[in-house]
Motif scaffolding. Structure first.
Motif, mmCIF file in Angstrom:
data_model
loop_
_atom_site.group_PDB
_atom_site.id
_atom_site.type_symbol
_atom_site.label_atom_id
_atom_site.label_comp_id
_atom_site.label_asym_id
_atom_site.label_seq_id
_atom_site.Cartn_x
_atom_site.Cartn_y
_atom_site.Cartn_z
ATOM 1 N N VAL A 129 0.953 -19.058 10.651
ATOM 2 C CA VAL A 129 -0.178 -19.940 10.951
ATOM 3 C C VAL A 129 -0.543 -19.796 12.425
ATOM 4 C CG1 VAL A 129 -0.956 -22.329 11.070
ATOM 5 C CG2 VAL A 129 0.447 -21.571 9.138
ATOM 6 N N GLY A 130 -1.811 -19.462 12.690
ATOM 7 C CA GLY A 130 -2.262 -19.270 14.064
ATOM 8 C C GLY A 130 -2.084 -17.855 14.570
ATOM 9 N N SER A 131 -1.600 -16.945 13.740
ATOM 10 C CA SER A 131 -1.398 -15.556 14.155
ATOM 11 C C SER A 131 -2.731 -14.886 14.467
ATOM 12 C CB SER A 131 -0.681 -14.788 13.048
ATOM 13 O OG SER A 131 -0.750 -13.400 13.262
ATOM 14 N N LYS A 132 -2.714 -13.931 15.400
ATOM 15 C CA LYS A 132 -3.911 -13.171 15.761
ATOM 16 C C LYS A 132 -3.960 -11.817 15.058
ATOM 17 C CE LYS A 132 -5.179 -16.355 18.677
ATOM 18 N NZ LYS A 132 -6.288 -17.256 18.309
ATOM 19 N N MET A 133 -3.003 -11.556 14.169
ATOM 20 C CA MET A 133 -2.949 -10.272 13.486
ATOM 21 C C MET A 133 -4.121 -10.129 12.502
ATOM 22 S SD MET A 133 -0.390 -8.603 14.690
ATOM 23 C CE MET A 133 -0.727 -9.375 16.270
ATOM 24 N N PRO A 134 -4.564 -8.889 12.242
ATOM 25 C CA PRO A 134 -5.695 -8.682 11.321
ATOM 26 C C PRO A 134 -5.303 -8.929 9.868
ATOM 27 C CG PRO A 134 -4.829 -6.584 12.100
ATOM 28 C CD PRO A 134 -4.128 -7.642 12.886
ATOM 29 N N VAL A 135 -5.973 -9.863 9.224
ATOM 30 C CA VAL A 135 -5.696 -10.193 7.828
ATOM 31 C C VAL A 135 -5.912 -8.977 6.931
ATOM 32 C CG1 VAL A 135 -6.536 -11.536 5.860
ATOM 33 C CG2 VAL A 135 -6.179 -12.642 8.064
ATOM 34 N N GLU A 136 -6.919 -8.165 7.269
ATOM 35 C CA GLU A 136 -7.226 -7.011 6.426
ATOM 36 C C GLU A 136 -6.018 -6.082 6.275
ATOM 37 O OE1 GLU A 136 -10.967 -8.213 8.688
ATOM 38 O OE2 GLU A 136 -8.841 -7.888 9.132
ATOM 39 N N CYS A 137 -5.247 -5.909 7.357
ATOM 40 C CA CYS A 137 -4.077 -5.026 7.293
ATOM 41 C C CYS A 137 -3.041 -5.560 6.310
ATOM 42 C CB CYS A 137 -3.449 -4.872 8.678
ATOM 43 S SG CYS A 137 -4.413 -3.849 9.802
ATOM 44 N N LEU A 138 -2.867 -6.876 6.300
ATOM 45 C CA LEU A 138 -1.909 -7.483 5.378
ATOM 46 C C LEU A 138 -2.343 -7.257 3.935
ATOM 47 C CD1 LEU A 138 0.568 -9.288 4.841
ATOM 48 C CD2 LEU A 138 -0.940 -11.272 5.061
ATOM 49 N N LEU A 139 -3.605 -7.548 3.626
ATOM 50 C CA LEU A 139 -4.087 -7.427 2.253
ATOM 51 C C LEU A 139 -4.175 -5.967 1.818
ATOM 52 C CD1 LEU A 139 -6.846 -10.195 2.280
ATOM 53 C CD2 LEU A 139 -4.465 -10.355 1.531
ATOM 54 N N GLN A 140 -4.540 -5.076 2.737
ATOM 55 C CA GLN A 140 -4.573 -3.647 2.396
ATOM 56 C C GLN A 140 -3.165 -3.119 2.120
ATOM 57 O OE1 GLN A 140 -6.616 -2.154 5.841
ATOM 58 N NE2 GLN A 140 -8.588 -2.969 5.163
ATOM 59 N N THR A 141 -2.173 -3.668 2.829
ATOM 60 C CA THR A 141 -0.791 -3.251 2.594
ATOM 61 C C THR A 141 -0.296 -3.731 1.235
ATOM 62 O OG1 THR A 141 -0.316 -3.253 4.975
ATOM 63 C CG2 THR A 141 1.571 -3.360 3.480
ATOM 64 N N THR A 142 -0.597 -4.986 0.877
ATOM 65 C CA THR A 142 -0.176 -5.466 -0.441
ATOM 66 C C THR A 142 -0.869 -4.686 -1.553
ATOM 67 O OG1 THR A 142 -1.840 -7.245 -0.396
ATOM 68 C CG2 THR A 142 0.381 -7.782 0.390
ATOM 69 N N ASN A 143 -2.134 -4.323 -1.354
ATOM 70 C CA ASN A 143 -2.839 -3.510 -2.353
ATOM 71 C C ASN A 143 -2.212 -2.125 -2.469
ATOM 72 O OD1 ASN A 143 -4.786 -5.318 -3.315
ATOM 73 N ND2 ASN A 143 -6.159 -4.925 -1.606
ATOM 74 N N PHE A 144 -1.832 -1.560 -1.336
ATOM 75 C CA PHE A 144 -1.164 -0.253 -1.357
ATOM 76 C C PHE A 144 0.156 -0.336 -2.119
ATOM 77 C CE2 PHE A 144 2.084 2.502 0.588
ATOM 78 C CZ PHE A 144 1.549 3.747 0.289
ATOM 79 N N LEU A 145 0.909 -1.407 -1.881
ATOM 80 C CA LEU A 145 2.189 -1.566 -2.569
ATOM 81 C C LEU A 145 1.995 -1.761 -4.068
ATOM 82 C CD1 LEU A 145 4.015 -3.797 0.070
ATOM 83 C CD2 LEU A 145 4.559 -1.424 -0.508
ATOM 84 N N ARG A 146 0.893 -2.352 -4.479
ATOM 85 C CA ARG A 146 0.585 -2.453 -5.906
ATOM 86 C C ARG A 146 0.339 -1.059 -6.492
ATOM 87 N NH1 ARG A 146 -0.497 -7.556 -7.730
ATOM 88 N NH2 ARG A 146 -0.910 -9.141 -6.146
ATOM 89 N N ARG A 147 -0.396 -0.235 -5.754
ATOM 90 C CA ARG A 147 -0.663 1.115 -6.253
ATOM 91 C C ARG A 147 0.606 1.963 -6.223
ATOM 92 N NH1 ARG A 147 -4.939 0.161 -2.719
ATOM 93 N NH2 ARG A 147 -4.222 1.713 -1.192
ATOM 94 N N ALA A 148 1.435 1.742 -5.209
ATOM 95 C CA ALA A 148 2.644 2.550 -5.063
ATOM 96 C C ALA A 148 3.578 2.385 -6.250
ATOM 97 C CB ALA A 148 3.361 2.184 -3.759
ATOM 98 N N ILE A 149 3.748 1.157 -6.733
ATOM 99 C CA ILE A 149 4.688 0.929 -7.841
ATOM 100 C C ILE A 149 4.157 1.509 -9.153
ATOM 101 C CG2 ILE A 149 3.860 -1.327 -8.605
ATOM 102 C CD1 ILE A 149 6.754 -2.185 -8.952
ATOM 103 N N SER A 150 2.877 1.823 -9.208
ATOM 104 C CA SER A 150 2.335 2.431 -10.429
ATOM 105 C C SER A 150 2.889 3.830 -10.649
ATOM 106 C CB SER A 150 0.799 2.481 -10.359
ATOM 107 O OG SER A 150 0.372 3.415 -9.376
ATOM 108 N N TYR A 151 3.481 4.429 -9.614
ATOM 109 C CA TYR A 151 4.099 5.747 -9.754
ATOM 110 C C TYR A 151 5.528 5.648 -10.265
ATOM 111 C CZ TYR A 151 0.096 7.491 -7.144
ATOM 112 O OH TYR A 151 -1.178 7.811 -6.747
ATOM 113 N N SER A 152 5.984 4.441 -10.550
ATOM 114 C CA SER A 152 7.313 4.237 -11.103
ATOM 115 C C SER A 152 7.193 3.832 -12.569
ATOM 116 C CB SER A 152 8.062 3.163 -10.304
ATOM 117 O OG SER A 152 9.399 3.061 -10.727
ATOM 118 N N VAL A 153 8.299 3.361 -13.134
ATOM 119 C CA VAL A 153 8.301 2.892 -14.525
ATOM 120 C C VAL A 153 7.586 1.545 -14.561
ATOM 121 C CG1 VAL A 153 9.736 2.331 -16.507
ATOM 122 C CG2 VAL A 153 10.508 4.051 -14.865
ATOM 123 N N THR A 154 6.430 1.487 -15.180
ATOM 124 C CA THR A 154 5.586 0.291 -15.066
ATOM 125 C C THR A 154 6.009 -0.844 -15.993
ATOM 126 O OG1 THR A 154 4.051 1.317 -16.633
ATOM 127 C CG2 THR A 154 3.575 1.585 -14.295
#
Length: 666
Positions: A129-154
């Motif tokens: 709370v109150g962080s100055k970090m870019p929110v987009e980086c956080l959400l883009q990382t979670t989206n990437f991790l969703r795509r990454a696990i698709s290369y495993s046993v789903t």
């Protein structure tokens, strides 16, 4: 390491290329959880503390390239293999506490070399709370991790746990930071750069991120690996296209090197550079290429990867997992899965900040390319050069579970199709547990469920394919946290021990360590009992004495149960864990000398639970869910009452017990 106000651990998901399961469990997870014990010095106390704290996590999971996905471990965390045309090469850690989320993207694998020996680079973004970090980086990382696990046993039960943690981050933490519109005039911007099969190349993303109208003047590249000498080395051409097309431009390569011994006397080249001479290629006379040897502190192996672009005003610094290779930058036939952070710096707004970030680029010294012996390092991070046996896609998921009787079983899921003959070996032994002949003889060639009679569930099976000497590894994951048996030290604890544990404000592992130490010495001092006549009087049968001893523990238990919790897993551990409420109820039913005593104490336990005052707290399990779980537990407590008590219970006591359970179970 958790920051000061991070709160309690919620979960972690991570990706790696090479992997050391023991290092991740005993060092990385231990730091994340704040373990006070260690496996070398503390033995059973470490196992108890690890079990206690891991059981509270919503998820702990690592996605590893299939060639390196192996290792003995606790089944309290998941290990997932990733299969790609290239390799799973991204190094991402998403650490989630109740009040903080940390994104780590860098060049280091989850190994001891990566975290303690190599020269590596990390980018860290902390959200709260109150962080100055870019929110987009956080959400883009979670989206990437969703795509990454698709290369495993789903269809593995580990996948929902992975998604559940990402859902929590996206729902609860997406306001912990700033949006792009609020950072327009900031002297530094941070963006993600992910490379994926069939995705936008790393060079195209850098071109899009570059803030000026024309390209940069200089590019400095640090990488331990490059395309092989016999190849076209397409990344070289891409760098020249990335730089501005008019005027003088420079590409500098920063690589590991060695000084050749006796070079002066023998007339040899002075330096041996770990790079191919194809890097010398330039498109025009105004394009200059320079070579630099990285000054490696304490002879640390170079494993950092980075690209620094600059003109008179701006600098763009890419750091992460991408080597300067076609697969690493996403321009080859086989693209890897890669993760990088890009820092965009405006020297006009803050030149001092730009210089400070530039100082993190590996230090190096210029070398004369005419004095160089070109000896590129063998790329062991290339899909075509991997020597380890990868588990074929025929092998799907292996899942440990408990049946209704509490017996262990392992379900093997096969993808179908043809596979060469194989045997599964029990980890650490040459004992065959299952083989392909059993599969062919069965009616179901896709799924096999087999009993597991050993005490400890396996963390995986070694797979021998055909007559090969090398073994692949098939990791086992657990169906749910409730499927795991507790450590032997926590099984069926006596009522006295549970009362001491629940009545103590000390951590579980400390109280248990004292108990185990006393058990080793002796359960009681027979001499003292013989001298003191009062100690020869056994009052354990006295209902009043039992009730007095239980009352304090019940109050402490209620306070523990009603305390807000960040995860449902923590609540379940408090209610159903080996030192939870239901374990206490089972000990009462097991050790009570009469059915009347058992019924009365179980009623008191249910009554105390019904008084739990759960308070709504931000970021914690919803109050209605919390209360409902307590109510369901009271229903299970009622099932422990002995139906065949008959006339052995006084009528008024039986009526009291029934009235209590009728009241608390709505």
């Amino acid at each position: 390491m958790p920051p000061k106000e991070a709160g309690e651990p919620i979960g972690v998901v991570a990706t790696s290329f090479t992997f050391d399961a023991a290092f991740f469990e005993e060092e990385c997870l231990a730091s994340f959880l704040g373990l006070e014990t260690n496996p070398t010095d503390d033995g059973p106390a470490y196992l108890i503390e690890r079990e206690d704290k891991l059981a509270r996590l919503q998820c702990a999971s690592v996605l590893v390239d299939v060639h390196h996905c192996r290792g003995t471990r606790s089944l309290r965390w998941d290990l997932l293999p990733a299969r790609l045309p290239g390799i799973q090469h991204a190094k991402v850690c998403l650490l989630v506490w109740s009040n903080q989320v940390r994104v780590m993207i860098g060049s280091a694998n989850l190994t001891e070399d990566g975290y303690r020996r190599n020269l590596e680079v990390f980018g860290v973004l902390d959200y709260h709370v109150g962080s100055k970090m870019p929110v987009e980086c956080l959400l883009q990382t979670t989206n990437f991790l969703r795509r990454a696990i698709s290369y495993s046993v789903t269809d593995t039960p580990a996948a929902p746990r992975w998604y559940k943690l990402l859902d929590r981050v996206e729902e609860d933490c997406s306001s912990w930071g700033t949006m792009a519109a609020d950072r327009k005039r900031a002297p530094v911007q941070v963006e993600t750069l992910f490379v994926e099969p069939a995705g936008e190349s790393g060079f195209d993303q850098l071109k899009r991120i570059w803030p000026a109208g024309v390209g940069p003047k200089t590019a400095d590249i640090v990488s331990p690996f490059f395309d092989p000498p016999e190849s076209k080395n397409a990344p070289v051409d891409e760098v020249w296209r990335l730089l501005r097309q008019r005027g003088e431009v420079t590409a500098g390569y920063h690589v590991a090197s060695e000084e050749c011994s006796g070079w002066e006397e023998l007339g040899h080249h002075r330096w041996s550079l770990q790079a191919p001479d194809s890097l010398r290629r330039t498109p025009r006379s105004s394009a200059v290429v320079e070579f630099n040897q990285v000054l490696l502190p304490d002879a640390r192996p170079l494993h950092a990867k980075g690209i620094w672009l600059q003109d008179d005003r701006y600098a763009v610094y890419q750091i992460g997992s991408s080597n300067f290779t076609s697969a690493g930058m996403g321009i080859g036939k086989r693209s890897n899965l890669e993760a990088n952070l890009v820092y965009v710096l405006d020297g006009k707004r803050d030149e001092r900040l730009l210089k400070a970030v530039e100082a993190t680029f590996p230090k190096s010294e210029s070398v004369d390319p005419d004095e160089v012996n070109w000896q590129p390092k063998a790329n062991d991070e290339d899909a075509e050069s991997l020597s380890q046996i990868a588990l074929p896609a025929f092998f799907g998921d292996a899942v440990f579970s408990l049946d209704t009787a509490g017996d262990g079983a392992i379900t093997l899921h096969f993808a179908g199709g043809n596979c060469e003959p194989f045997v599964l070996l029990i980890e650490g032994t040459d004992k065959i547990w299952f083989d392909s002949s059993c599969l062919e003889a069965s009616q179901s060639s896709i799924t096999q469920t087999l009993p597991w009679t050993k005490t400890r569930p396996p963390s995986g099976f070694e797979v021998r394919l055909g007559d090969r000497d090398a073994l692949a590894w098939w990791p086992v994951n657990v169906e749910s946290s409730n499927s795991l048996p507790p450590p032997d030290e926590l099984k069926d604890l006596p009522l006295d021990v549970l009362l001491n544990l629940l009545g103590s404000s000390r951590p579980l592992h400390r109280v248990m360590a004292d108990y185990l130490a006393k058990q080793i010495k002796s359960d009681h001092d027979e001499t003292a009992t013989a001298i003191d006549p009062h100690k020869r009087v056994d009052t354990s049968d006295f209902l009043l004495q039992r009730t007095r001893r239980l009352s304090w523990a019940l109050t402490k238990m209620r306070l523990r149960v009603e305390r807000p919790t960040a995860t449902i897993e923590t609540l379940n551990w408090r209610l159903y864990g080996p030192v939870g409420v239901f374990a206490l109820a089972e000990a009462i039913a097991r050790e009570a000398t009469t059915s009347a005593e058992s019924a009365f104490l179980l009623a008191e336990l249910a009554l105390e639970l019904s008084r739990a005052d759960v308070v709504a707290t931000t970021g914690c399990v919803d109050v209605s869910i919390h209360r409902n779980e307590i109510s369901k537990l009271n229903d299970k407590l009622r099932s422990l009452l002995k139906d065949d008590a008959g006339d052995s219970e006084p009528a008024n006591l039986r009526a009291y017990v029934e009235s209590v359970f009728d009241e608390v179970i709505q």
